[in-house]
Write a protein that holds these residues in place. Structure first.
Motif, PDB file in Angstrom:
ATOM      1  N   VAL A 137      14.449 -35.109 -93.018  1.00  0.00           N
ATOM      2  CA  VAL A 137      13.158 -34.781 -93.625  1.00  0.00           C
ATOM      3  C   VAL A 137      13.220 -35.063 -95.122  1.00  0.00           C
ATOM      4  CG1 VAL A 137      11.575 -32.900 -94.240  1.00  0.00           C
ATOM      5  CG2 VAL A 137      12.430 -33.087 -91.912  1.00  0.00           C
ATOM      6  N   VAL A 138      14.270 -34.602 -95.773  1.00  0.00           N
ATOM      7  CA  VAL A 138      14.412 -34.790 -97.221  1.00  0.00           C
ATOM      8  C   VAL A 138      14.422 -36.281 -97.555  1.00  0.00           C
ATOM      9  CG1 VAL A 138      15.948 -34.462 -99.193  1.00  0.00           C
ATOM     10  CG2 VAL A 138      15.519 -32.571 -97.618  1.00  0.00           C
ATOM     11  N   ALA A 139      15.193 -37.071 -96.813  1.00  0.00           N
ATOM     12  CA  ALA A 139      15.276 -38.511 -97.078  1.00  0.00           C
ATOM     13  C   ALA A 139      13.922 -39.180 -96.863  1.00  0.00           C
ATOM     14  CB  ALA A 139      16.337 -39.149 -96.182  1.00  0.00           C
ATOM     15  N   ALA A 140      13.245 -38.846 -95.767  1.00  0.00           N
ATOM     16  CA  ALA A 140      11.939 -39.458 -95.483  1.00  0.00           C
ATOM     17  C   ALA A 140      10.904 -39.040 -96.528  1.00  0.00           C
ATOM     18  CB  ALA A 140      11.472 -39.084 -94.076  1.00  0.00           C
ATOM     19  N   LEU A 141      10.919 -37.770 -96.930  1.00  0.00           N
ATOM     20  CA  LEU A 141       9.978 -37.318 -97.957  1.00  0.00           C
ATOM     21  C   LEU A 141      10.266 -37.973 -99.304  1.00  0.00           C
ATOM     22  CD1 LEU A 141       9.559 -33.536 -97.093  1.00  0.00           C
ATOM     23  CD2 LEU A 141       7.879 -35.370 -96.772  1.00  0.00           C
ATOM     24  N   ASN A 142      11.530 -38.204 -99.618  1.00  0.00           N
ATOM     25  CA  ASN A 142      11.871 -38.934-100.842  1.00  0.00           C
ATOM     26  C   ASN A 142      11.228 -40.321-100.827  1.00  0.00           C
ATOM     27  OD1 ASN A 142      13.403 -36.833-101.880  1.00  0.00           O
ATOM     28  ND2 ASN A 142      15.350 -37.710-101.245  1.00  0.00           N
ATOM     29  N   GLU A 143      11.314 -40.991 -99.677  1.00  0.00           N
ATOM     30  CA  GLU A 143      10.723 -42.323 -99.546  1.00  0.00           C
ATOM     31  C   GLU A 143       9.204 -42.266 -99.676  1.00  0.00           C
ATOM     32  OE1 GLU A 143      14.322 -43.744 -96.565  1.00  0.00           O
ATOM     33  OE2 GLU A 143      12.324 -43.351 -95.731  1.00  0.00           O
ATOM     34  N   LEU A 144       8.598 -41.285 -99.029  1.00  0.00           N
ATOM     35  CA  LEU A 144       7.133 -41.149 -99.097  1.00  0.00           C
ATOM     36  C   LEU A 144       6.678 -40.785-100.508  1.00  0.00           C
ATOM     37  CD1 LEU A 144       6.521 -39.277 -95.723  1.00  0.00           C
ATOM     38  CD2 LEU A 144       5.976 -41.678 -96.242  1.00  0.00           C
ATOM     39  N   ALA A 145       7.412 -39.903-101.172  1.00  0.00           N
ATOM     40  CA  ALA A 145       7.061 -39.496-102.536  1.00  0.00           C
ATOM     41  C   ALA A 145       7.199 -40.672-103.501  1.00  0.00           C
ATOM     42  CB  ALA A 145       7.928 -38.320-102.974  1.00  0.00           C
ATOM     43  N   ALA A 146       8.206 -41.514-103.296  1.00  0.00           N
ATOM     44  CA  ALA A 146       8.399 -42.677-104.169  1.00  0.00           C
ATOM     45  C   ALA A 146       7.222 -43.639-104.068  1.00  0.00           C
ATOM     46  CB  ALA A 146       9.706 -43.388-103.807  1.00  0.00           C
ATOM     47  N   ARG A 147       6.518 -43.613-102.946  1.00  0.00           N
ATOM     48  CA  ARG A 147       5.338 -44.473-102.743  1.00  0.00           C
ATOM     49  C   ARG A 147       4.034 -43.715-103.020  1.00  0.00           C
ATOM     50  NH1 ARG A 147       5.904 -46.696 -96.896  1.00  0.00           N
ATOM     51  NH2 ARG A 147       3.972 -47.727 -97.491  1.00  0.00           N
ATOM     52  N   ASP A 148       4.141 -42.500-103.550  1.00  0.00           N
ATOM     53  CA  ASP A 148       2.985 -41.649-103.865  1.00  0.00           C
ATOM     54  C   ASP A 148       2.149 -41.321-102.627  1.00  0.00           C
ATOM     55  OD1 ASP A 148       1.408 -40.092-105.617  1.00  0.00           O
ATOM     56  OD2 ASP A 148      -0.077 -41.711-105.741  1.00  0.00           O
ATOM     57  N   LEU A 149       2.797 -41.224-101.467  1.00  0.00           N
ATOM     58  CA  LEU A 149       2.089 -40.886-100.231  1.00  0.00           C
ATOM     59  C   LEU A 149       2.077 -39.383 -99.988  1.00  0.00           C
ATOM     60  CD1 LEU A 149       3.407 -43.786 -97.971  1.00  0.00           C
ATOM     61  CD2 LEU A 149       1.358 -43.716 -99.422  1.00  0.00           C
ATOM     62  N   VAL A 150       3.042 -38.679-100.594  1.00  0.00           N
ATOM     63  CA  VAL A 150       3.084 -37.217-100.565  1.00  0.00           C
ATOM     64  C   VAL A 150       3.452 -36.727-101.960  1.00  0.00           C
ATOM     65  CG1 VAL A 150       3.753 -37.088 -98.112  1.00  0.00           C
ATOM     66  CG2 VAL A 150       5.521 -37.027 -99.889  1.00  0.00           C
ATOM     67  N   ARG A 151       3.133 -35.481-102.206  1.00  0.00           N
ATOM     68  CA  ARG A 151       3.503 -34.845-103.474  1.00  0.00           C
ATOM     69  C   ARG A 151       4.243 -33.563-103.133  1.00  0.00           C
ATOM     70  NH1 ARG A 151      -1.181 -34.837-105.415  1.00  0.00           N
ATOM     71  NH2 ARG A 151      -0.928 -36.860-106.371  1.00  0.00           N
ATOM     72  N   ARG A 152       5.359 -33.343-103.829  1.00  0.00           N
ATOM     73  CA  ARG A 152       6.119 -32.094-103.673  1.00  0.00           C
ATOM     74  C   ARG A 152       5.939 -31.285-104.940  1.00  0.00           C
ATOM     75  NH1 ARG A 152      11.745 -34.220-101.131  1.00  0.00           N
ATOM     76  NH2 ARG A 152      11.244 -35.990-102.419  1.00  0.00           N
ATOM     77  N   THR A 153       5.576 -30.010-104.755  1.00  0.00           N
ATOM     78  CA  THR A 153       5.437 -29.095-105.885  1.00  0.00           C
ATOM     79  C   THR A 153       6.158 -27.798-105.547  1.00  0.00           C
ATOM     80  OG1 THR A 153       3.327 -28.292-105.013  1.00  0.00           O
ATOM     81  CG2 THR A 153       3.226 -30.052-106.662  1.00  0.00           C
ATOM     82  N   PRO A 154       6.668 -27.103-106.544  1.00  0.00           N
ATOM     83  CA  PRO A 154       7.325 -25.825-106.270  1.00  0.00           C
ATOM     84  C   PRO A 154       6.335 -24.832-105.636  1.00  0.00           C
ATOM     85  CG  PRO A 154       7.810 -26.575-108.503  1.00  0.00           C
ATOM     86  CD  PRO A 154       6.749 -27.478-107.964  1.00  0.00           C
ATOM     87  N   ASP A 155       6.827 -24.107-104.654  1.00  0.00           N
ATOM     88  CA  ASP A 155       6.026 -23.067-104.006  1.00  0.00           C
ATOM     89  C   ASP A 155       5.844 -21.925-105.003  1.00  0.00           C
ATOM     90  OD1 ASP A 155       5.124 -20.856-102.522  1.00  0.00           O
ATOM     91  OD2 ASP A 155       6.195 -21.501-100.732  1.00  0.00           O
ATOM     92  N   PRO A 156       4.606 -21.534-105.326  1.00  0.00           N
ATOM     93  CA  PRO A 156       4.403 -20.471-106.306  1.00  0.00           C
ATOM     94  C   PRO A 156       4.970 -19.117-105.853  1.00  0.00           C
ATOM     95  CG  PRO A 156       2.306 -21.184-105.367  1.00  0.00           C
ATOM     96  CD  PRO A 156       3.358 -22.088-104.834  1.00  0.00           C
ATOM     97  N   ASP A 157       5.115 -18.946-104.527  1.00  0.00           N
ATOM     98  CA  ASP A 157       5.650 -17.684-103.999  1.00  0.00           C
ATOM     99  C   ASP A 157       7.175 -17.679-103.916  1.00  0.00           C
ATOM    100  OD1 ASP A 157       3.066 -16.687-103.672  1.00  0.00           O
ATOM    101  OD2 ASP A 157       2.895 -17.597-101.675  1.00  0.00           O
ATOM    102  N   ASP A 158       7.766 -18.859-103.897  1.00  0.00           N
ATOM    103  CA  ASP A 158       9.221 -18.965-103.785  1.00  0.00           C
ATOM    104  C   ASP A 158       9.653 -20.270-104.449  1.00  0.00           C
ATOM    105  OD1 ASP A 158      11.884 -19.193-103.119  1.00  0.00           O
ATOM    106  OD2 ASP A 158      11.598 -18.783-100.987  1.00  0.00           O
TER     107      ASP A 158
END
Length: 139
Positions: free
Chosen positions: A63-84
């Motif tokens: 999941v981490v590797a695939a999300l890294n690839e998607l984020a590099a293409r601006d297809l997903v955005r990761r942000t810190p969870d405000p609750d954790d």
């Protein structure tokens, strides 16, 4: 000549379907994991990486590797969870929605190619039978 065993036939068709999906997604620079993650975000909304992995049946490191690839293409955005703050919340971006639409159209074409010799009624029957088998064995 005896008919082939259903398990062998299913395996052969699954291998062909896997090749079609792999090649179709590769033409977009994507993989099956990418599609599954984008589709889950579209369907369920923003989620933690761990929830996405569970929902999609993908190992945490994959999941981490695939999300890294998607984020590099601006297809997903990761942000810190405000609750954790130890967790990231993953969100589908507008380019990610467009990519998901392209991949879905590709997948629709793949289904038509794979199932070309079957009538619409036969396709529905096949889907119903495969669903029954899968549900039985997932219990």
């Amino acid at each position: 000549m005896e008919p082939a065993a259903p398990s062998w036939l299913i395996n052969q068709v699954a291998a062909h379907a896997t090749r079609l999906v792999h090649d179709g997604f590769a033409a977009h620079g994507a993989r099956g994991y990418h599609y599954r993650l984008l589709a889950a975000l579209q369907q369920h909304g923003p989620a933690s990486q761990a929830d996405l992995g569970r929902r999609c049946g993908i190992d945490r490191s994959d999941v981490v590797a695939a999300l890294n690839e998607l984020a590099a293409r601006d297809l997903v955005r990761r942000t810190p969870d405000p609750d954790d703050r130890r967790r990231n919340v993953v969100t589908l971006t507008e380019p990610g929605r467009r990519e998901l639409d392209r991949l879905t159209a590709t997948l629709d074409q793949i289904q038509d190619t794979l199932l070309a010799p079957l009538s619409p009624a036969d396709r529905a029957d096949l889907t119903r039978l495969l669903t029954a088998l899968l549900e039985h064995h997932q219990r």
